[in-house]
Design a protein around this motif. Structure first.
Motif, PDB file in Angstrom:
ATOM      1  N   ARG A 172       0.626  -1.238   0.324  1.00 37.47           N
ATOM      2  CA  ARG A 172       0.089  -0.228   0.104  1.00 37.47           C
ATOM      3  C   ARG A 172       1.008   1.618  -0.171  1.00 37.47           C
ATOM      4  O   ARG A 172       0.426   2.106  -0.392  1.00 37.47           O
ATOM      5  CB  ARG A 172      -1.154  -0.103   1.514  1.00 37.47           C
ATOM      6  CG  ARG A 172      -0.361  -0.198   2.602  1.00 37.47           C
ATOM      7  CD  ARG A 172      -1.251  -0.430   3.800  1.00 37.47           C
ATOM      8  NE  ARG A 172      -0.717  -0.617   4.635  1.00 37.47           N
ATOM      9  CZ  ARG A 172      -2.179  -0.592   6.357  1.00 37.47           C
ATOM     10  NH1 ARG A 172      -3.051  -0.802   6.062  1.00 37.47           N
ATOM     11  NH2 ARG A 172      -0.828  -0.393   7.225  1.00 37.47           N
ATOM     12  N   GLU A 212       1.836   1.588  -3.583  1.00 38.39           N
ATOM     13  CA  GLU A 212       0.899   2.498  -4.021  1.00 38.39           C
ATOM     14  C   GLU A 212       0.350   3.721  -4.220  1.00 38.39           C
ATOM     15  O   GLU A 212       0.649   4.546  -5.445  1.00 38.39           O
ATOM     16  CB  GLU A 212      -0.402   1.580  -4.064  1.00 38.39           C
ATOM     17  CG  GLU A 212      -0.158   0.033  -4.673  1.00 38.39           C
ATOM     18  CD  GLU A 212      -1.536  -0.789  -4.728  1.00 38.39           C
ATOM     19  OE1 GLU A 212      -1.693  -1.711  -4.952  1.00 38.39           O
ATOM     20  OE2 GLU A 212      -2.334  -0.771  -3.168  1.00 38.39           O
ATOM     21  N   THR A 213       0.327   4.366  -3.149  1.00 37.54           N
ATOM     22  CA  THR A 213       0.726   5.430  -2.716  1.00 37.54           C
ATOM     23  C   THR A 213       1.670   6.794  -3.182  1.00 37.54           C
ATOM     24  O   THR A 213       1.579   7.321  -4.011  1.00 37.54           O
ATOM     25  CB  THR A 213       0.701   5.943  -1.321  1.00 37.54           C
ATOM     26  OG1 THR A 213      -0.197   4.881  -0.438  1.00 37.54           O
ATOM     27  CG2 THR A 213       0.400   7.571  -0.764  1.00 37.54           C
ATOM     28  N   TYR A 243      -4.828   3.402   7.653  1.00 37.52           N
ATOM     29  CA  TYR A 243      -3.543   3.943   8.050  1.00 37.52           C
ATOM     30  C   TYR A 243      -2.602   5.506   8.282  1.00 37.52           C
ATOM     31  O   TYR A 243      -3.643   6.111   7.078  1.00 37.52           O
ATOM     32  CB  TYR A 243      -2.284   2.821   7.376  1.00 37.52           C
ATOM     33  CG  TYR A 243      -2.090   3.463   6.146  1.00 37.52           C
ATOM     34  CD1 TYR A 243      -2.935   3.406   4.945  1.00 37.52           C
ATOM     35  CD2 TYR A 243      -1.141   4.113   5.593  1.00 37.52           C
ATOM     36  CE1 TYR A 243      -2.561   3.201   3.755  1.00 37.52           C
ATOM     37  CE2 TYR A 243      -0.476   4.652   4.690  1.00 37.52           C
ATOM     38  CZ  TYR A 243      -1.444   4.244   3.403  1.00 37.52           C
ATOM     39  OH  TYR A 243      -1.295   4.380   2.013  1.00 37.52           O
ATOM     40  N   ARG A 244      -1.866   5.414   8.372  1.00 36.41           N
ATOM     41  CA  ARG A 244      -1.361   6.984   8.546  1.00 36.41           C
ATOM     42  C   ARG A 244      -0.116   6.952   8.359  1.00 36.41           C
ATOM     43  O   ARG A 244       0.742   6.026   9.131  1.00 36.41           O
ATOM     44  CB  ARG A 244      -1.912   7.944   8.927  1.00 36.41           C
ATOM     45  CG  ARG A 244      -1.721   8.177  11.008  1.00 36.41           C
ATOM     46  CD  ARG A 244      -2.661   8.743  11.778  1.00 36.41           C
ATOM     47  NE  ARG A 244      -1.908   8.175  12.680  1.00 36.41           N
ATOM     48  CZ  ARG A 244      -1.208   8.858  13.555  1.00 36.41           C
ATOM     49  NH1 ARG A 244      -0.258  10.029  13.007  1.00 36.41           N
ATOM     50  NH2 ARG A 244      -0.965   8.251  15.053  1.00 36.41           N
ATOM     51  N   SER A 285      -8.209   7.458  10.108  1.00 35.16           N
ATOM     52  CA  SER A 285      -7.632   8.005   8.621  1.00 35.16           C
ATOM     53  C   SER A 285      -8.909   7.182   7.693  1.00 35.16           C
ATOM     54  O   SER A 285      -8.632   6.188   7.476  1.00 35.16           O
ATOM     55  CB  SER A 285      -6.354   7.547   8.635  1.00 35.16           C
ATOM     56  OG  SER A 285      -5.870   6.581   8.033  1.00 35.16           O
ATOM     57  N   GLU A 286      -8.403   7.791   6.286  1.00 35.42           N
ATOM     58  CA  GLU A 286      -9.005   7.574   5.034  1.00 35.42           C
ATOM     59  C   GLU A 286      -8.549   5.499   4.579  1.00 35.42           C
ATOM     60  O   GLU A 286      -9.433   4.702   4.504  1.00 35.42           O
ATOM     61  CB  GLU A 286      -9.109   8.642   4.215  1.00 35.42           C
ATOM     62  CG  GLU A 286     -10.430   8.002   2.714  1.00 35.42           C
ATOM     63  CD  GLU A 286      -9.871   9.079   2.161  1.00 35.42           C
ATOM     64  OE1 GLU A 286     -10.291   8.847   0.932  1.00 35.42           O
ATOM     65  OE2 GLU A 286      -8.948   9.592   2.189  1.00 35.42           O
ATOM     66  N   HIS A 287      -7.718   5.759   5.037  1.00 32.22           N
ATOM     67  CA  HIS A 287      -7.233   3.952   4.196  1.00 32.22           C
ATOM     68  C   HIS A 287      -6.336   3.035   5.227  1.00 32.22           C
ATOM     69  O   HIS A 287      -6.773   1.712   5.410  1.00 32.22           O
ATOM     70  CB  HIS A 287      -6.209   4.475   3.894  1.00 32.22           C
ATOM     71  CG  HIS A 287      -6.052   5.730   2.234  1.00 32.22           C
ATOM     72  ND1 HIS A 287      -7.014   5.484   1.150  1.00 32.22           N
ATOM     73  CD2 HIS A 287      -5.335   6.842   2.052  1.00 32.22           C
ATOM     74  CE1 HIS A 287      -7.115   6.401   0.279  1.00 32.22           C
ATOM     75  NE2 HIS A 287      -5.822   7.517   1.110  1.00 32.22           N
TER      76      HIS A 287
END
Lengths: 308, 308
Positions: A59, A62-63, A260-261, A256-258
């Motif tokens: 992930r 991908e970010t 994770y932060r 947080s949105e995903h």
């Protein structure tokens, strides 16, 4: 350009570090790149091209790749991407790289790291043509970065971004004691070489270092690229030091949105009370890495088209 | 193999440093090389070949080259030398290098440094074929030396000799604080990279370093390659430190045979009272440099002949 005044005698509690805004600095750089790309398009009808290979579905990777795509398109750099499944073969990745090597519309090629364990990273990276190695990870590039009197074709993006943050914040590097935590090929090592190129007195800390806290506390410029969340506590920081936090460690965060932060290597709350300046995570080194990648891709295209 | 026990609490005056005998250690290495060369000659009828180019008449360079000639012949390595006058052209030197590159009886090529100012050192060195670059000064070699997971074809001779002296004297490098004074491409830089490869925590000092004395005094292993006679005084040395003195500075001396003698960067008299071990000048690093050159030439010939 603002000067950071470091008052070494100030007591820890009176201090509030200046936040080095990587987002803003990167924006300025991207806008200059966009102008250059337009000028190139107008004058010779060409634009720089960047190709990225992504393996698997990490992930964080991908970010990073998403950020690179958006940033490239915003400045007018043509972006090509190939995504391979986690279980792809070395041969498949190398073949894709060879095609990009031969493609005259591509001026920068990068493989998003880290790769799956079954793939030989060094072997894959060595396939990338030197002239398109915008990540600057080729040993010849690293050698030229290390040696006095030599010039690398590309300076690796994250290290270049760290130095740019320091320079644009008015931090003098020459003669300063710099400590780099971590000695990875992609961040720690080239950052230490680059700081030395700017005439800092550099010490590199790593897993075998005894009492890293004490050595870190002597640094005027402290760069952490260890990948360990909150490794650098307040007690590691010299009053008035400038801190560059390269750590981008994903931690679970249901709010947080995903899910994770990202947090850095540096305990931000503690460090801001002691340092004179610090880069935040996110919004510090991260945006600079992307900006430097665009910068290297533009440079490469200029060389290829002999465009000045 | 003897262990050096460092008693950090011993007071300076009670100490007498062990002298690390580079001449003796180098002799052992040369004798092993001689056996290998005989074995090669017996089994495949070939010997390693070393070619040296000397420009001008610097007396220190002439001494170094003479030592290399004698040492090569003693171990059975074939030695070829070309001497150019001080005012020769880059082109002449490069042509000679190209001929050596193509000569299958030559496995190591070196240009005695420093060159006259009118010659472009980097350009000339870059002509030497990577496979014959026994000095290991090619940027690709330096890059591979710097990067984790990579292997240089050759490790530069003087740095390799320094590490060999430490290892054969039983000095543990891993986890130790090492300070290298000087960052030249041929000694300081590769020595720092090599010490880091052996997991020391390395700091490099140079002309822009502030308070080098204080930083040097924190070193468990202190390598001086500054080329400044008596730069490192007793006050620069941590009690019990191990000192490697790479300096070979010719100073006028009417009493000695050639009108000069070589002294190191380290004030030997003062340092021996504080360090736990020290390399003398001459008789320390110097003989090791030559032994490592022979070692690299043998390695290169083994690779060329696929001989194990």
């Amino acid at each position: 350009m603002k000067q950071i005044h470091c008052d070494w005698f100030m007591t820890a509690n009176n201090w509030t570090a200046k936040i080095i805004d990587g987002k803003e600095i990167a924006e300025g750089i991207r806008s200059r790149i966009a102008s250059e790309v337009s000028r190139m398009k107008e004058l010779i009808g060409q634009v720089p091209g960047l190709a990225v290979i992504l393996v698997g579905q990490r992930r964080d990777s991908e970010t990073y790749v998403r950020n690179k795509t958006i940033a490239s398109e915003e400045v007018g750099i043509k972006f090509k991407m190939i995504v391979f499944p986690e279980n792809c073969t070395e041969c498949e990745v190398c073949n894709a790289l060879c095609r990009f090597n031969e493609d005259p519309s591509i001026h920068g090629i990068l493989v998003q790291l880290p790769l799956s364990e079954h793939l030989d990273e060094a072997k894959i990276l060595s396939v990338i043509s030197l002239e398109k190695d915008v990540d600057g990870f080729h040993p010849l590039n690293i050698g030229n970065l290390a040696m006095q009197g030599m010039e690398p074709l590309f300076v690796p993006c994250t290290p270049k971004g760290c130095i740019e943050l320091l320079l644009q914040s008015g931090v003098e590097i020459m003669g300063k004691k710099a400590v780099v935590i971590g000695r990875s090929n992609i961040v720690g090592l080239p950052t230490s070489l680059l700081l030395q190129r700017h005439h800092a007195t550099v010490t590199v800390l790593h897993a075998f270092t005894k009492n890293p806290e004490k050595i870190a506390r002597e640094a005027d410029i402290l760069v952490s690229a260890a990948g360990v969340p909150n490794l650098v506590r307040g007690s590691w920081v010299k009053p008035g030091a400038v801190i560059v936090d390269v750590g981008t460690n994903p931690i679970e965060d249901q709010i947080s949105e995903h899910g994770y932060r990202l947090i850095g290597d540096v305990c931000f709350k503690e460090a801001t009370r002691i340092a004179s300046a610090i880069t935040p995570v996110p919004g510090g080194v991260g945006p600079m890495t992307v900006a430097m990648l665009l910068c290297n891709t533009l440079e490469s295209a200029k060389r290829a088209f002999n465009f000045t």
